[in-house]
Write a protein that holds these residues in place. Structure first.
Motif, PDB file in Angstrom:
ATOM      1  N   LEU A  90     -17.337   8.859  -0.928  1.00  0.00           N
ATOM      2  CA  LEU A  90     -17.618  10.172  -1.494  1.00  0.00           C
ATOM      3  C   LEU A  90     -16.451  10.716  -2.300  1.00  0.00           C
ATOM      4  O   LEU A  90     -16.638  11.474  -3.254  1.00  0.00           O
ATOM      5  N   TYR A  91     -15.239  10.360  -1.921  1.00  0.00           N
ATOM      6  CA  TYR A  91     -14.044  10.838  -2.604  1.00  0.00           C
ATOM      7  C   TYR A  91     -13.088   9.667  -2.783  1.00  0.00           C
ATOM      8  O   TYR A  91     -13.077   8.719  -1.986  1.00  0.00           O
ATOM      9  N   ASP A  92     -12.264   9.722  -3.844  1.00  0.00           N
ATOM     10  CA  ASP A  92     -11.255   8.685  -4.054  1.00  0.00           C
ATOM     11  C   ASP A  92     -10.286   8.661  -2.882  1.00  0.00           C
ATOM     12  O   ASP A  92      -9.763   9.703  -2.466  1.00  0.00           O
ATOM     13  N   GLY A  93     -10.054   7.466  -2.361  1.00  0.00           N
ATOM     14  CA  GLY A  93      -9.080   7.300  -1.292  1.00  0.00           C
ATOM     15  C   GLY A  93      -9.601   7.579   0.087  1.00  0.00           C
ATOM     16  O   GLY A  93      -8.851   7.484   1.068  1.00  0.00           O
ATOM     17  N   VAL A 101      -8.123  -5.355 -12.071  1.00  0.00           N
ATOM     18  CA  VAL A 101      -9.218  -5.337 -11.109  1.00  0.00           C
ATOM     19  C   VAL A 101      -8.805  -6.189  -9.913  1.00  0.00           C
ATOM     20  O   VAL A 101      -8.431  -7.360 -10.062  1.00  0.00           O
ATOM     21  N   CYS A 102      -8.841  -5.591  -8.725  1.00  0.00           N
ATOM     22  CA  CYS A 102      -8.354  -6.245  -7.516  1.00  0.00           C
ATOM     23  C   CYS A 102      -9.442  -6.284  -6.453  1.00  0.00           C
ATOM     24  O   CYS A 102     -10.436  -5.543  -6.511  1.00  0.00           O
ATOM     25  N   LEU A 103      -9.207  -7.156  -5.462  1.00  0.00           N
ATOM     26  CA  LEU A 103     -10.116  -7.297  -4.356  1.00  0.00           C
ATOM     27  C   LEU A 103      -9.323  -7.246  -3.061  1.00  0.00           C
ATOM     28  O   LEU A 103      -8.270  -7.873  -2.943  1.00  0.00           O
ATOM     29  N   SER A 104      -9.786  -6.464  -2.093  1.00  0.00           N
ATOM     30  CA  SER A 104      -9.117  -6.412  -0.792  1.00  0.00           C
ATOM     31  C   SER A 104     -10.152  -6.449   0.317  1.00  0.00           C
ATOM     32  O   SER A 104     -11.292  -6.001   0.128  1.00  0.00           O
ATOM     33  N   VAL A 105      -9.750  -7.015   1.446  1.00  0.00           N
ATOM     34  CA  VAL A 105     -10.598  -7.031   2.636  1.00  0.00           C
ATOM     35  C   VAL A 105      -9.853  -6.307   3.744  1.00  0.00           C
ATOM     36  O   VAL A 105      -8.692  -6.609   4.037  1.00  0.00           O
ATOM     37  N   ARG A 106     -10.516  -5.317   4.349  1.00  0.00           N
ATOM     38  CA  ARG A 106      -9.892  -4.506   5.399  1.00  0.00           C
ATOM     39  C   ARG A 106     -10.733  -4.592   6.675  1.00  0.00           C
ATOM     40  O   ARG A 106     -11.963  -4.664   6.612  1.00  0.00           O
ATOM     41  N   ALA A 107     -10.033  -4.564   7.813  1.00  0.00           N
ATOM     42  CA  ALA A 107     -10.706  -4.537   9.111  1.00  0.00           C
ATOM     43  C   ALA A 107     -10.915  -3.095   9.533  1.00  0.00           C
ATOM     44  O   ALA A 107     -10.023  -2.256   9.406  1.00  0.00           O
ATOM     45  N   LEU A 108     -12.122  -2.809   9.997  1.00  0.00           N
ATOM     46  CA  LEU A 108     -12.453  -1.459  10.440  1.00  0.00           C
ATOM     47  C   LEU A 108     -12.212  -1.350  11.951  1.00  0.00           C
ATOM     48  O   LEU A 108     -12.779  -2.106  12.743  1.00  0.00           O
ATOM     49  N   ALA A 148     -11.876   7.888   6.866  1.00  0.00           N
ATOM     50  CA  ALA A 148     -10.777   6.913   6.988  1.00  0.00           C
ATOM     51  C   ALA A 148     -10.126   6.771   5.630  1.00  0.00           C
ATOM     52  O   ALA A 148     -10.814   6.566   4.626  1.00  0.00           O
ATOM     53  N   ARG A 149      -8.797   6.877   5.591  1.00  0.00           N
ATOM     54  CA  ARG A 149      -8.076   6.805   4.315  1.00  0.00           C
ATOM     55  C   ARG A 149      -7.781   5.353   3.933  1.00  0.00           C
ATOM     56  O   ARG A 149      -7.523   4.507   4.787  1.00  0.00           O
ATOM     57  N   ILE A 150      -7.810   5.108   2.607  1.00  0.00           N
ATOM     58  CA  ILE A 150      -7.378   3.827   2.063  1.00  0.00           C
ATOM     59  C   ILE A 150      -6.501   4.105   0.851  1.00  0.00           C
ATOM     60  O   ILE A 150      -6.574   5.187   0.231  1.00  0.00           O
ATOM     61  N   SER A 151      -5.672   3.139   0.494  1.00  0.00           N
ATOM     62  CA  SER A 151      -4.765   3.318  -0.654  1.00  0.00           C
ATOM     63  C   SER A 151      -5.424   2.933  -1.968  1.00  0.00           C
ATOM     64  O   SER A 151      -4.861   3.172  -3.036  1.00  0.00           O
ATOM     65  N   ASP A 152      -6.605   2.309  -1.895  1.00  0.00           N
ATOM     66  CA  ASP A 152      -7.311   1.894  -3.117  1.00  0.00           C
ATOM     67  C   ASP A 152      -8.106   3.095  -3.643  1.00  0.00           C
ATOM     68  O   ASP A 152      -9.105   3.499  -3.026  1.00  0.00           O
ATOM     69  N   LEU A 153      -7.669   3.635  -4.802  1.00  0.00           N
ATOM     70  CA  LEU A 153      -8.270   4.888  -5.269  1.00  0.00           C
ATOM     71  C   LEU A 153      -9.526   4.666  -6.121  1.00  0.00           C
ATOM     72  O   LEU A 153     -10.549   5.314  -5.924  1.00  0.00           O
ATOM     73  N   PHE A 154      -9.445   3.778  -7.075  1.00  0.00           N
ATOM     74  CA  PHE A 154     -10.543   3.639  -8.033  1.00  0.00           C
ATOM     75  C   PHE A 154     -11.449   2.489  -7.594  1.00  0.00           C
ATOM     76  O   PHE A 154     -11.397   1.387  -8.141  1.00  0.00           O
ATOM     77  N   VAL A 155     -12.273   2.739  -6.596  1.00  0.00           N
ATOM     78  CA  VAL A 155     -13.113   1.706  -6.015  1.00  0.00           C
ATOM     79  C   VAL A 155     -14.402   1.575  -6.839  1.00  0.00           C
ATOM     80  O   VAL A 155     -15.105   2.547  -7.071  1.00  0.00           O
ATOM     81  N   PHE A 193     -13.389  -4.412  -0.690  1.00  0.00           N
ATOM     82  CA  PHE A 193     -13.302  -3.369  -1.716  1.00  0.00           C
ATOM     83  C   PHE A 193     -12.947  -4.002  -3.059  1.00  0.00           C
ATOM     84  O   PHE A 193     -11.992  -4.787  -3.145  1.00  0.00           O
ATOM     85  N   LEU A 194     -13.721  -3.687  -4.078  1.00  0.00           N
ATOM     86  CA  LEU A 194     -13.397  -4.067  -5.452  1.00  0.00           C
ATOM     87  C   LEU A 194     -12.895  -2.811  -6.144  1.00  0.00           C
ATOM     88  O   LEU A 194     -13.624  -1.819  -6.254  1.00  0.00           O
ATOM     89  N   PHE A 195     -11.620  -2.834  -6.584  1.00  0.00           N
ATOM     90  CA  PHE A 195     -11.036  -1.597  -7.100  1.00  0.00           C
ATOM     91  C   PHE A 195     -10.115  -1.895  -8.279  1.00  0.00           C
ATOM     92  O   PHE A 195      -9.771  -3.045  -8.573  1.00  0.00           O
ATOM     93  N   GLU A 196      -9.726  -0.828  -8.953  1.00  0.00           N
ATOM     94  CA  GLU A 196      -8.825  -0.912 -10.099  1.00  0.00           C
ATOM     95  C   GLU A 196      -7.507  -0.250  -9.710  1.00  0.00           C
ATOM     96  O   GLU A 196      -7.498   0.895  -9.244  1.00  0.00           O
ATOM     97  N   ASP A 197      -6.398  -0.998  -9.919  1.00  0.00           N
ATOM     98  CA  ASP A 197      -5.108  -0.441  -9.514  1.00  0.00           C
ATOM     99  C   ASP A 197      -4.513   0.409 -10.629  1.00  0.00           C
ATOM    100  O   ASP A 197      -5.142   0.628 -11.677  1.00  0.00           O
ATOM    101  N   SER A 198      -3.294   0.879 -10.421  1.00  0.00           N
ATOM    102  CA  SER A 198      -2.654   1.784 -11.384  1.00  0.00           C
ATOM    103  C   SER A 198      -2.316   1.097 -12.695  1.00  0.00           C
ATOM    104  O   SER A 198      -2.036   1.771 -13.692  1.00  0.00           O
ATOM    105  N   HIS A 199      -2.307  -0.239 -12.715  1.00  0.00           N
ATOM    106  CA  HIS A 199      -2.044  -0.990 -13.945  1.00  0.00           C
ATOM    107  C   HIS A 199      -3.324  -1.469 -14.603  1.00  0.00           C
ATOM    108  O   HIS A 199      -3.283  -2.340 -15.472  1.00  0.00           O
ATOM    109  N   GLN A 200      -4.434  -0.899 -14.189  1.00  0.00           N
ATOM    110  CA  GLN A 200      -5.766  -1.195 -14.723  1.00  0.00           C
ATOM    111  C   GLN A 200      -6.173  -2.645 -14.497  1.00  0.00           C
ATOM    112  O   GLN A 200      -6.995  -3.202 -15.221  1.00  0.00           O
TER     113      GLN A 200
END
Length: 959
Positions: A5-8, A72-79, A36-43, A63-70
Motif C-alpha cells: 500500500l505504501y513504499d517501504g 532492476v533488482c530481485l530479493s527474497v525475504r523470509a517472513l 512490516a518495513r522493507i528497504s526496497d522502496l520502488f517495488v 520482491f522485484l524492485f528498482e534501486d536508487s540507481h534505477q
C-alpha cells in the motif's frame, strides 16, 4: 496475504481458515493487518514463493524492485510472523534477506512463483530457480531466458509444462516449455489496444467516405493494434470466410464450373468441369489427392463452352453446350440421347433437376424434356409478346414449375414444365430497365417455404417466398449487392437446406439464420464462378474460378468477424489510407534494448493495401516520435488539389532544456510508390492531430490550432486559435468550414474558418473564430461530426456524448452553447472515432454515422435513430433492461449511466444500447409478447411483435 500500500511498507493480512469435511479448508475471516518495513522502496511486483519440502514452515516473499540507481533488482525475504491475542494484532518482520540479484532486465515487470516462469516488458519469458544447498538453505539464484512470447499481462501455469500467456498488448498464447525453450501451441487473437484505425472501402475505394455497409463485408476496418514488439496491422471485416484447400492451376477467365460423379455408386464428386468461352476442360480427382486433367471424358464435348453439366441420380450425366444437349451413360461413357435445334438456333440458357431439363432456344423459345431413358421431348413454347428470354430455371424443390426471366419489363414468368402452359407473370421491379439474369429456387429457412432468389442486372437481389402448391410469389425483399449482375449457385448445407453463393463484384453468401435471410460477404473478392464440390478429399468444399486460376476452398458455416493479422513488430501509432496510391501510410515506434539502455526509433512507412508489404520507409530523427498521420488533398500554390500524406511529430530537444518540440512533414507518393518529402516545418510543440480544410492543413499543437497553406514547397501560417489546455483531436466539417477541437480537459469547442477573399478588400486575412463550446468539464479523447450541427465526443472516463449546437436559438449565448442531447457510459476509453458515409434511406430506423475503436480492443458502430423510431427503441430498451442478469446485480440503467468525476447520472440519456436491443431476438415467443405489451400503442403502430422483431433483425444486420 501481503499488500503493498505504501513504499517501504508491506502490510501482512492473516487469513483465518477452518477445515470442513473431507479435509477441505475455506477462508473464514481476515485477521488484523500488521505492517512490516522493507528497504526496497520502488517495488514493481511481489509474490509468495511455493514452500519446499525441507523448509515447509518458512514463508518466503520475492520482491522485484528498482534501486536508487534505477537498476532492476530481485530479493527474497523470509517472513517472520507472530499472531497476536487479546487485542494485540501480532508482529511481522521481513528483515531476513535470503538473497538478492541486481542484474535483472530493465523491462522486468512481474513475478510469479517458481512453478511458473516470469516475463519482462519485451515479451521475453524467464524461468527463475532457487539453488538449494545440502542443508536445505538457499545458496543462490539462477534465471534463464527460455523464449519469446507476447508481452504478458498475466501468466497462468497450466501444468505439464504448459503456460497461458494472457496479453492485453498483443495476442494471448498457450506456450509449452521444453528443454530447448518455448513453443507457442495456440494463439488467441486480440486487437487491443486499438491506437488508430482507418476504413478501407473494398467496393468504391472512395477513401475517407465509403458507400458500403460494414455488415456487407465490403467496408474493411484496418487497425493499428498492439504495443511495441506486439504491434500489428489488423484487417477487421464482417463476412463468411473461405479456408483455401489448394489451387488447381493457372486458368485464365473460366466462365463456369460444374461438379460430376464419375461412378453411379459414388457419393462424392470427383470430376470438375471447367467451362471457358470456346472450350471445356475436365479434371479428375482421385481419393489420394492426385488431380489429372482428362484429354477426353465419357463423350463430353470439349470444343465448346458448357452451359450445364450435372450428374443424375440413375448414373447418367447431362451436358448442354450452345449447340446441343447430350445425355450420357456414366458407366459406359456412351451418348444415350442427343438433341439440337432443327434450324440451328443456339441454346442460350439451360437448367435441370433430377427428372427434367429446360432450354432457352434463340432467346425466345423454351423447350422442356423428361430425363428418362432418353431426352424425351415435352413441349416448346415461343414467347413473342414478352420478348427475349434472359434466364430459365427448374428446381427439385418444385419440379413441375419452370421459372423464366425476360429482358423487357423487369418480369419473370412461371409455367408448367410438361406443357409450358398455366402461365403466370410477375413484374418484380419498379425499374423497367432491370433484367432478371439468374434465378434459384431453394430452401433457405428451416421449416419455411422455399425461397426464389433472383439476381437482377443492376446488382439487386430479390427474394420471394414460394408456395409450390399454387405456385405464387409473396414476401418480396430487395437487397443491393453491387452495381453488376450476380451469378447464383446453390451450395448444399444440411437437412435439405441450401445457401446461395452470389458471385459479383462483391461476392456474397445468402443463407438462413435465426428465421431470417442473411447476406454475408465472402472473402473471395476475385471469384467469377463457383460450384459445390463435395469430394472425398475435400468434403463440403466449393470450387472457385477467378480470372487467374481455379481453387478449392471450404466455406465457413456462419457469418463472423474476420481478423487478418500482419505482425509489424513495432507500435503502429497512426495509420491513414490512400485509395489512389492503393497504400497505407503508417507511423510506427520501435523499442529495443542495447545492454541496459532502451533505444526508441520512429518511422513513417508506406505499405501495400493488400499484402501490407512495406514499400518505403522514412526514418525520423533521434528522440523524435510520430504523433499524427493523415492522408489529405491539399492545394499547392492555390492550384488543383493533390493527394499528400501529412505527418506530425514530437521530440525532446536536449539543447532547449527538455522542452517539447515537433515537426510537420508533407510527403508525396511517386508513381513507383516511393515516399518523397515535399517540405517540413519545425514547430514549437508536439503536433497532436492533423486535418485538412479548404485545401489547407490544420495542425493541433500544444495549446494552439494553426492553419497552414502549402506555397512554394513551404508551409505558411495563415491563422491560429488558442485552446483552453491542449488539443487532443480534430474533426472537420468541410461544407460549413467548422473545426471541432477535443480538449484535454475542457471538452469540445467549435471554431469556424473564414478564408481571405482576394476579391473583397475588407477580407484580406484568414480567421479562426470560436462559434460554440461545450462548457462542462470533460477529458476529451476523440471527436467526430455525425450530423448537421451535431458532434460525437468520447472522454477518458469511458463516456460518450452527442453534442448539438442550436443555431436557431433566441440568444447569442444559447447559439454558442453545445448541449449534450445524448449521453451514455460505454465503459471503455475510445481512442479514435471515424465518420462513416453510408447511403441510407431517410426512413431507416438507424442511420450509421461512425465507427469507434477503444483501448480494450472494441470496435463499435454508432448511429443516429430516426425520429419515427426513437420513442419505440427507448421504450424497448427500458422494457428489456430489467431482464438483464449481470455480475453483482448491477442495474442496466445505472451501468450505462453517464459518470465522471464531476457528476453521475442514474440512466443513459436518449442513448440506446444496440446489444441490449438485439437481445430481444433471444427471448422466447411468450417473453417477446410480454415485452411488446409494455410498449403499448407505440409497438402496435409498428406491427406488434412481428413488426418489432423485423425491426430488431434489421438493426442486427447493420453489423
Amino acid at each position: 496475504m501481503a499488500l503493498l500500500l505504501y513504499d517501504g511498507i508491506v502490510t501482512i493480512l492473516p487469513l483465518s481458515s477452518k477445515v470442513k469435511r473431507k479435509g477441505v479448508s475455506t477462508i473464514d475471516a481476515l485477521g488484523d493487518p500488521v505492517p512490516a518495513r522493507i528497504s526496497d522502496l520502488f517495488v514493481r511486483s511481489c509474490v509468495f514463493l511455493h514452500p519446499r519440502e525441507r523448509d515447509k514452515e518458512q514463508v518466503k516473499l520475492a520482491f522485484l524492485f528498482e534501486d536508487s540507481h534505477q537498476k532492476v533488482c530481485l530479493s527474497v525475504r523470509a517472513l517472520d510472523y507472530s499472531a497476536g491475542g487479546s487485542g494485540d494484532p501480532g508482529s511481522a518482520d521481513l528483515e531476513n534477506v535470503l538473497g538478492t540479484r541486481d542484474d535483472i532486465e530493465l523491462g522486468a515487470s512481474h513475478l510469479i512463483p517458481v512453478s511458473a516462469p516470469a516475463w519482462d516488458d519485451y515479451g521475453k519469458l524467464y524461468l527463475l530457480m532457487l539453488l538449494i544447498g545440502a542443508n536445505g538453505g538457499v545458496i543462490g539464484w539462477k534465471i534463464d531466458a527460455i523464449g519469446q512470447t507476447s508481452r504478458a499481462s498475466v501468466l497462468v501455469y497450466l501444468d505439464g509444462g504448459y503456460v497461458f500467456v494472457g496479453s492485453h498488448q498483443g495476442d494471448s498464447q498457450v506456450a509449452r516449455i521444453h528443454p530447448g525453450g518455448v513453443e507457442v501451441v495456440q494463439t488467441i487473437s486480440n486487437i487491443a489496444p486499438v491506437l488508430d484505425f482507418t476504413i478501407m472501402d473494398m467496393g468504391s475505394r472512395s477513401g475517407e467516405g465509403q458507400n458500403n455497409e460494414y455488415s456487407s463485408g465490403q467496408a474493411r476496418i484496418v487497425t493499428g493494434s498492439g504495443i511495441f514488439g506486439d504491434g500489428s496491422l489488423r484487417s477487421v471485416r464482417s463476412g463468411v470466410g473461405l479456408e483455401e484447400q489448394g489451387v488447381l492451376g493457372e486458368m485464365d477467365h473460366a466462365t463456369d464450373l460444374f461438379a460430376l460423379r464419375s461412378r453411379p455408386t459414388s457419393e462424392h464428386d470427383d470430376v470438375l468441369v471447367v467451362s471457358f468461352v470456346n472450350e471445356t476442360r475436365v479434371f479428375n480427382f482421385s481419393a489420394d489427392g492426385d488431380i489429372e486433367e482428362q484429354a477426353d471424358f465419357k463423350s463430353l464435348i470439349f470444343s465448346e463452352s458448357t452451359l450445364l453439366a450435372s450428374s443424375l441420380p440413375d448414373g447418367r450425366i447431362i451436358q448442354v453446350t450452345p449447340s446441343a444437349a447430350h445425355l450420357i451413360d456414366s458407366e459406359s461413357g456412351m451418348v444415350i440421347s442427343e438433341w439440337s435445334d432443327n434450324v440451328k438456333q443456339p441454346i442460350t440458357a439451360a437448367s435441370a433437376n433430377q427428372t427434367c431439363l429446360a432450354l432457352a432456344i434463340g432467346g425466345q423459345d423454351v423447350v422442356t424434356f423428361q430425363l428418362t431413358e432418353e431426352l424425351k421431348f415435352n413441349a416448346r413454347r415461343q414467347f413473342e409478346e414478352e420478348g427475349q428470354l434472359s434466364c430459365v430455371h427448374i428446381s427439385d424443390v418444385d419440379p413441375n414449375t419452370c421459372y423464366i426471366g425476360f429482358w423487357q419489363g423487369a418480369s419473370i414468368g412461371m409455367v408448367d414444365v410438361p406443357t409450358l402452359q398455366s402461365w403466370k407473370k410477375y413484374v418484380i421491379s419498379d425499374d423497367p430497365l432491370s433484367v432478371p439474369r439468374s434465378m434459384l429456387l431453394v430452401y433457405l429457412l428451416a421449416g419455411g417455404l422455399p425461397t426464389l432468389v433472383v439476381a437482377m442486372a443492376n446488382g439487386e437481389v430479390i427474394t420471394f417466398s414460394v408456395d409450390p402448391g399454387e405456385p405464387s410469389l409473396s414476401s418480396k425483399k430487395v437487397t443491393v449487392l453491387g452495381a453488376q449482375q450476380a451469378n447464383l449457385k446453390a451450395i448444399p448445407r444440411h437437412n435439405e437446406l441450401s445457401s446461395v453463393f452470389a458471385t459479383c463484384e462483391h461476392p456474397s453468401l445468402i443463407y438462413g439464420s435465426e428465421g431470417r435471410i442473411v447476406y454475408s460477404a465472402v472473402t473471395a473478392e476475385k471469384a467469377t464462378s463457383v460450384c459445390a464440390f463435395n469430394s472425398q478429399l475435400y468434403p463440403g468444399a466449393i470450387a472457385i474460378a477467378t480470372p487467374e486460376d481455379v481453387r478449392i476452398a471450404v466455406v465457413d458455416a456462419e457469418r463472423t468477424t474476420h481478423v487478418q493479422t500482419l505482425h509489424v513488430g513495432e507500435l503502429v501509432r497512426r495509420i491513414a489510407y490512400s485509395p489512389s496510391s492503393k497504400a497505407f501510410g503508417i507511423g510506427t515506434i520501435h523499442r529495443s534494448l542495447s545492454g541496459t539502455q532502451e533505444i526508441v526509433k520512429s518511422r513513417f512507412k508506406l505499405a501495400d493495401e493488400v499484402l501490407f508489404k512495406e514499400l518505403d520507409t522514412f526514418d525520423l530523427k533521434e528522440e523524435e516520435l510520430v504523433e499524427s498521420v493523415i492522408r489529405a488533398e491539399v492545394s499547392e500554390d492555390g492550384d488543383d488539389l493533390v493527394e499528400r500524406f501529412i505527418v506530425g511529430t514530437t521530440c525532446m530537444d536536449e539543447e532547449q532544456g527538455e522542452s517539447i518540440r515537433g515537426r510537420i512533414l508533407v510527403f508525396a507518393v511517386t508513381t513507383e510508390r516511393i515516399l518523397r518529402l515535399i517540405t517540413e516545418l519545425p514547430v514549437k510543440g508536439a503536433c497532436r492531430a492533423l486535418g485538412c480544410i479548404d485545401g489547407k492543413i490544420v495542425a493541433a499543437l500544444v495549446k494552439t490550432v494553426v492553419i497552414y497553406a502549402l506555397r512554394s514547397f513551404h508551409l505558411q501560417k495563415l491563422c491560429t486559435y488558442r485552446t483552453s489546455t491542449a488539443p487532443i483531436d480534430l474533426a472537420i466539417h468541410e461544407p460549413t468550414k467548422q473545426i471541432a477541437i477535443a480538449d484535454l480537459m475542457k471538452s469540445v469547442s467549435i471554431v469556424t474558418y473564414t478564408p481571405a477573399s482576394p476579391s473583397d478588400p475588407s477580407s484580406t486575412t484568414h480567421k479562426l473564430e470560436e462559434t460554440a463550446r461545450h462548457f462542462q468539464t470533460a477529458w476529451g479523447t476523440a471527436v467526430a461530426h455525425v450530423d448537421e450541427d451535431t458532434w460525437l465526443e468520447s472522454d477518458a472516463e469511458g463516456n460518450l456524448m452527442v453534442l448539438f449546437q442550436d443555431i436557431n436559438a433566441l440568444s447569442a449565448d444559447d447559439k454558442r452553447r453545445l448541449r449534450a442531447v445524448s449521453e451514455i457510459r460505454l465503459g471503455e476509453m475510445v481512442n479514435r472515432i471515424r465518420p462513416l458515409f453510408v447511403y441510407t434511406p431517410a426512413s431507416a430506423p438507424v442511420l450509421p454515422k461512425a465507427f469507434m475503436a477503444t483501448v480494450e480492443g472494441g470496435v463499435y458502430l454508432f448511429g443516429l435513430i430516426g425520429p419515427a423510431y426513437l420513442d419505440l427503441l427507448m421504450r424497448l430498451q427500458s422494457a428489456l433492461a430489467p431482464l438483464v442478469e449481470s455480475l453483482g446485480d448491477v442495474p442496466f440503467q445505472l451501468y450505462r449511466a453517464f459518470r465522471n468525476q464531476v457528476r453521475q447520472e442514474e440512466e443513459p440519456e436518449r442513448f440506446v444500447d444496440g446489444e441490449l436491443i438485439e437481445g430481444f431476438l433471444d427471448l422466447d415467443a411468450r417473453m417477446q409478447e410480454k415485452v411488446v405489451e409494455e410498449l403499448g400503442v407505440t409497438a402496435e403502430e409498428k406491427g406488434g411483435v412481428e413488426g418489432v422483431r423485423e425491426l430488431v433483425e434489421g438493426l442486427r444486420r447493420l453489423h
